[in-house]
Motif scaffolding. Structure first.
Motif, PDB file in Angstrom:
ATOM      1  N   UNK A 192      65.527  76.818  13.614  1.00  0.00           N
ATOM      2  CA  UNK A 192      66.144  76.598  14.917  1.00  0.00           C
ATOM      3  C   UNK A 192      66.208  75.108  15.253  1.00  0.00           C
ATOM      4  N   UNK A 193      65.092  74.401  15.052  1.00  0.00           N
ATOM      5  CA  UNK A 193      65.090  72.965  15.362  1.00  0.00           C
ATOM      6  C   UNK A 193      65.990  72.193  14.405  1.00  0.00           C
ATOM      7  N   UNK A 194      66.027  72.601  13.114  1.00  0.00           N
ATOM      8  CA  UNK A 194      66.903  71.925  12.159  1.00  0.00           C
ATOM      9  C   UNK A 194      68.371  72.149  12.516  1.00  0.00           C
ATOM     10  N   UNK A 195      68.721  73.372  12.898  1.00  0.00           N
ATOM     11  CA  UNK A 195      70.109  73.655  13.277  1.00  0.00           C
ATOM     12  C   UNK A 195      70.519  72.838  14.504  1.00  0.00           C
ATOM     13  N   UNK A 239      51.486  87.177   8.360  1.00  0.00           N
ATOM     14  CA  UNK A 239      52.915  87.188   8.065  1.00  0.00           C
ATOM     15  C   UNK A 239      53.711  86.829   9.310  1.00  0.00           C
ATOM     16  N   UNK A 240      53.232  87.277  10.471  1.00  0.00           N
ATOM     17  CA  UNK A 240      53.937  86.990  11.722  1.00  0.00           C
ATOM     18  C   UNK A 240      53.993  85.485  11.985  1.00  0.00           C
ATOM     19  N   UNK A 241      52.878  84.786  11.796  1.00  0.00           N
ATOM     20  CA  UNK A 241      52.856  83.338  11.993  1.00  0.00           C
ATOM     21  C   UNK A 241      53.795  82.650  11.001  1.00  0.00           C
ATOM     22  N   UNK A 242      53.790  83.117   9.745  1.00  0.00           N
ATOM     23  CA  UNK A 242      54.649  82.509   8.728  1.00  0.00           C
ATOM     24  C   UNK A 242      56.128  82.703   9.069  1.00  0.00           C
ATOM     25  N   UNK A 243      56.507  83.912   9.481  1.00  0.00           N
ATOM     26  CA  UNK A 243      57.901  84.170   9.829  1.00  0.00           C
ATOM     27  C   UNK A 243      58.323  83.360  11.053  1.00  0.00           C
ATOM     28  N   UNK A 244      57.452  83.285  12.048  1.00  0.00           N
ATOM     29  CA  UNK A 244      57.797  82.511  13.241  1.00  0.00           C
ATOM     30  C   UNK A 244      57.935  81.033  12.905  1.00  0.00           C
ATOM     31  N   UNK A 245      57.113  80.516  11.994  1.00  0.00           N
ATOM     32  CA  UNK A 245      57.224  79.109  11.588  1.00  0.00           C
ATOM     33  C   UNK A 245      58.584  78.838  10.954  1.00  0.00           C
ATOM     34  N   UNK A 246      59.030  79.754  10.098  1.00  0.00           N
ATOM     35  CA  UNK A 246      60.330  79.583   9.451  1.00  0.00           C
ATOM     36  C   UNK A 246      61.455  79.625  10.471  1.00  0.00           C
ATOM     37  N   UNK A 247      61.401  80.606  11.379  1.00  0.00           N
ATOM     38  CA  UNK A 247      62.457  80.746  12.371  1.00  0.00           C
ATOM     39  C   UNK A 247      62.516  79.528  13.298  1.00  0.00           C
ATOM     40  N   UNK A 248      61.353  79.038  13.743  1.00  0.00           N
ATOM     41  CA  UNK A 248      61.340  77.889  14.638  1.00  0.00           C
ATOM     42  C   UNK A 248      61.833  76.636  13.931  1.00  0.00           C
ATOM     43  N   UNK A 249      61.447  76.456  12.668  1.00  0.00           N
ATOM     44  CA  UNK A 249      61.912  75.287  11.931  1.00  0.00           C
ATOM     45  C   UNK A 249      63.422  75.350  11.694  1.00  0.00           C
ATOM     46  N   UNK A 303      59.297  68.653  21.845  1.00  0.00           N
ATOM     47  CA  UNK A 303      59.484  68.969  23.267  1.00  0.00           C
ATOM     48  C   UNK A 303      59.841  70.442  23.465  1.00  0.00           C
ATOM     49  N   UNK A 304      61.017  70.844  23.008  1.00  0.00           N
ATOM     50  CA  UNK A 304      61.486  72.199  23.306  1.00  0.00           C
ATOM     51  C   UNK A 304      60.715  73.248  22.517  1.00  0.00           C
ATOM     52  N   UNK A 305      60.531  73.012  21.210  1.00  0.00           N
ATOM     53  CA  UNK A 305      59.840  74.017  20.387  1.00  0.00           C
ATOM     54  C   UNK A 305      58.385  74.154  20.804  1.00  0.00           C
ATOM     55  N   UNK A 306      57.653  73.037  20.912  1.00  0.00           N
ATOM     56  CA  UNK A 306      56.203  73.108  21.152  1.00  0.00           C
ATOM     57  C   UNK A 306      55.839  73.427  22.602  1.00  0.00           C
ATOM     58  N   UNK A 307      56.699  73.066  23.550  1.00  0.00           N
ATOM     59  CA  UNK A 307      56.360  73.287  24.958  1.00  0.00           C
ATOM     60  C   UNK A 307      56.903  74.617  25.472  1.00  0.00           C
TER      61      UNK A 307
END
Length: 783
Positions: free
Chosen positions: A563-566, A551-561, A683-687
């Motif tokens: 963030x990058x979309x915003x 669940x932690x990985x799933x929630x972090x994926x949503x939050x990061x996506x 760049x920013x999200x993955x690094x």
């Protein structure tokens, strides 16, 4: 021995029957193109594309079965833009009438109409035939107008209408897309040459992606007879097809090449690529497809068409990666690495640990909380402009003034405002109430004639259907389509029409037109957006939970996506709602973002960013399953996947950015938005953000589950190129892979030596939990 996955079985058949697989693919692509061409495109009609009140107006007009005529307007003005000489204007107008009447393509020519300002004459022309192919029949009329201008010194002759406008815009767009293709293909090949260092290896993904686009175009044409197609579908198919087609082939080809370098045969290397990269391509493609399916929840024909085209091209790209790509690799053999580009080949073949990526990751790994705060803060700062996002449909005022027909439209509406922005009033009532409807509409027109919100250069004409049930009238306004004045005139007209029809029993009325369609479309999207966004977020969560069982990985994926979309939306607003980038990107800012873009971009970005997230997090989890502490697992997972993820991102950014050079503002915004999002994500999200977040969470990354004991089999096959050892260690790695991953007995060999994988090491006698955190030796792994 366990049964191999379907991706491996398909790949092995294709690799052992290459000519059959290649032949079937060629037949498939050819059949799609032939059948699609024979069926033709079923385009979305105004009746099907409308929503809300403008949609009702379109349905009312359609029910009247009015004959559609292609109308052309020949405008005569002074060549220098000044005062028109009356005598010269009348002579030119008479010449236009004479020449037009002599043409077989012309049905009727009206009398010249003087402009209220006395500076122009207008000759209305009605063409024969329907409006669908008027652009292909209008050239003789344009030639006649050009001849009149040549014969009369000091006058300018412009033509604006159904056929001439469509022809002028389509020619410009056609040149745009030819230019984009000429740039995108060499750019993609250049990027792939840097990645592979060999010409054939660089060409295979491009050729395969183009074949996917061709097949998808044919299939989309067939699908249009079930779900009508918008004109933008072909552009979206090209955009998505080149991006995912090249990326999927890139992942597969890079892994197959690395396995061959590790000592495997061609077929065995293809099997490993199929089980690892092939599996991830299926997961990624499925995620993109289901995410795009969220657009169907918009309940709008244009979005349904875009979703269908995107789903088809992604599905075809996945199919190509699993079937014909293994066959091509098997048939090419080692020829795939030829001809070699000397410097680039040595660059791709170098051994030893990369120094760049560990250096880039050092802040996130050594000070994760500070890095997380700074990087997230930077993205939120980029996202701030999105809070002021304004949405509007594109109109004629968004078109480049470098287009000749657009300049002609400006001159026409300057002298005859009623030919520009027009509201269409539609009324449906019982036939025996036709006189009452006419009386009410005439009363309405008298009211508009006294209001400055409406154009007064001509008297509107009421049209009646043959059965007397449907009445329509066009009411012009002197304002540009996106102006506040045009919106105000629409609001006033929508208030007046129901009052005018209140005394007509059984009357159904609505106000449509371009302005109304834009306003209603934007409002409809704002209403449906929460449903689409909720569907995509839920899908992403469920997908990530199923893949990683966390669940932690799933929630972090949503939050990061999110963030990058915003952040990408913030960049989009900052560029296109302001004027500072107009000269750079050659556009005229309307102070708004095209209304359909945010929703479409959101869905596409969530689908595409899952590619990278699955690749990278799978590598991190693989290291954790092998016993590495979180910090080391994050370092190894990101570093070892960095090369292929970066290459894929560069390809996508390059393809998307080219769309920012096109003339249409919606394609500029689409290209810039996608390119910015992928760049920020890679760049920013993955690094910075992802490694800092996972390092900070530690074992909480895998909540509520936990990683298996060290040495246990990983449930997620290797997604990108494996860690590479020096020449002495490669045979041991090959034997280990054969035994652990496929259950196949290896040839007699010496006792297994300890193997090192990117900084952590295991041997056959290692105790559970035992871990050696040591720096990797030179040559112990290659990016």
């Amino acid at each position: 021995m366990r049964k191999k996955p379907a991706t491996v079985r398909i790949a092995r058949w294709s690799a052992t029957h290459p000519w059959s697989a290649i032949g079937l693919w060629v037949v498939f692509v050819a059949a799609c193109l032939v059948l699609g061409g024979a069926a033709g495109t079923n385009a979305i009609s105004d009746e099907e594309s409308g929503v809300r009140e403008s949609g009702r107006a379109g349905k009312i007009v359609h029910s009247g079965d009015f004959p559609e005529k292609a109308e052309e307007n020949v405008l005569i003005t002074a060549e220098d833009g000044g005062k028109l000489d009356p005598a010269a204007g009348r002579e030119a107008a008479a010449d236009v009438v004479e020449r037009m009447k002599a043409l077989d393509e012309v049905e009727d020519v009206g009398d010249p109409v003087p402009a209220p300002d006395g500076q122009a004459l207008l000759v209305p022309v009605t063409m024969k035939g329907d409006t669908e192919n008027a652009d292909r029949r209008v050239q003789p009329l344009l030639d006649a107008g050009a001849s009149v201008q040549d014969a009369h010194e000091g006058v300018r002759v412009d033509e604006v209408g159904t056929g001439s406008t469509a022809k002028g815009l389509s020619e410009t767009l056609g040149e745009d897309f030819k230019k984009a293709e000429l740039i995108s293909l060499p750019l993609t090949l250049l990027i792939l040459l840097v990645v592979f260092g060999a010409i054939i290896a660089a060409g295979v993904p491009v050729v395969l992606a183009l074949s996917c686009v061709g097949a998808a175009v044919g299939l989309s044409t067939l699908a249009s007879h079930v779900l009508p197609e918008t004109s933008a579908v072909g552009n979206v198919i090209l955009l998505m097809g080149m991006a995912v087609g090249v990326d999927y082939s890139l992942f597969y080809l890079k892994r197959e090449r690395e396995e061959r370098r590790a000592g495997k045969s061609h077929v065995d290397a293809i099997e490993v690529a199929a089980e690892t990269s092939g599996h991830t391509v299926v997961v990624s493609g499925t995620t993109v497809i289901v995410a795009m399916a969220g657009l169907y929840l918009a309940h709008e024909a244009t979005f349904a068409s875009l979703a269908t085209g995107s789903i088809i091209v992604v599905a075809v790209a996945v199919l190509a990666s699993l079937t014909v790509l293994p066959a091509l690799l098997a048939k090419l053999g080692r020829w795939v690495d030829k001809p070699k580009v000397p410097f680039l080949w040595r660059l791709t073949m170098r051994s030893g640990e990369s120094r760049v990526w560990p250096a880039l990751l050092r802040p996130a790994l050594s000070k994760p909380f500070i890095t997380l705060v700074v990087s997230v803060g930077a993205l939120l700062l980029l996202a701030v402009p999105a809070l002021d996002m304004k949405l509007k449909q594109p109109g004629s005022d968004d078109l480049s003034r470098d287009i000749a027909v657009v300049r002609a439209m400006d001159r026409l509406t300057a002298h005859f405002p009623s030919k520009g922005t027009v509201h269409q009033v539609a009324v449906r009532a019982p036939a025996d109430r036709a006189d009452d409807v006419k009386t009410a509409l005439n009363s309405l027109l008298e009211r508009t004639a006294k209001d400055e919100l409406f154009a007064h250069d001509s008297t509107p004409t009421i049209e009646v259907s043959e059965d007397g049930r449907v009445h329509t009238v066009d009411v012009g306004t002197p304002f540009q389509p996106k102006s506040d004045g045009a919106r105000e005139s629409l609001d006033v007209l929508r208030e007046w029409v129901p009052h005018a029809m209140a005394d007509v029993p059984g009357a159904e009325s609505a106000v449509g037109g371009k302005v109304a369609q834009g306003v209603d479309f934007t409002a409809h999207l704002e209403e449906r957006m929460p449903w689409v966004v909720g569907f995509v977020l839920l899908l992403t969560f469920v997908t990530m939970v199923l893949i990683f069982r966390s669940i932690a990985v799933a929630l972090s994926a949503i939050l990061l996506n999110l963030l990058s979309a915003a952040a990408a939306f913030g960049v989009l607003v900052a560029v296109f709602q302001n004027t500072w980038a107009e000269g750079l990107l050659d556009f005229h800012s309307s102070g708004a973002v095209v209304s359909w873009l945010p929703l479409f971009l959101f869905v596409v970005l969530f689908g595409l960013s899952m590619d990278y997230h699955v690749f990278v997090v799978s590598r991190i989890r693989e290291a954790a399953l092998a016993g590495a502490p979180t910090r080391t697992a994050v370092r190894e997972g990101i570093t070892r996947s960095a090369g292929v993820v970066t290459s894929a991102a560069i390809v996508m950014v390059g393809v998307f950015a080219i769309f920012g050079t096109l003339s249409m503002v919606e394609f500029k915004q689409l290209g810039v938005g996608l390119a910015a999002a992928i760049l920020l994500d890679a760049v920013i999200i993955r690094i910075y953000v992802l490694p800092a977040l996972m390092t900070a969470l530690g074992k909480g990354n895998w909540w509520p589950g936990r990683v298996s004991r060290p040495g246990g089999p990983t449930s997620f096959p290797d997604q990108t190129e494996p860690a590479r050892r020096n020449a002495e260690e490669q045979p041991q790695y090959a034997r280990f892979a054969a035994e652990q991953q496929y259950g196949q007995p290896s040839a007699p060999q010496a006792p297994r030596q300890p193997y090192q994988q990117g900084g952590y090491r295991h041997d056959g006698h290692q105790r559970p939990g035992q871990y050696h955190d040591e720096a990797p030796r030179p040559g112990s792994y290659q990016q």
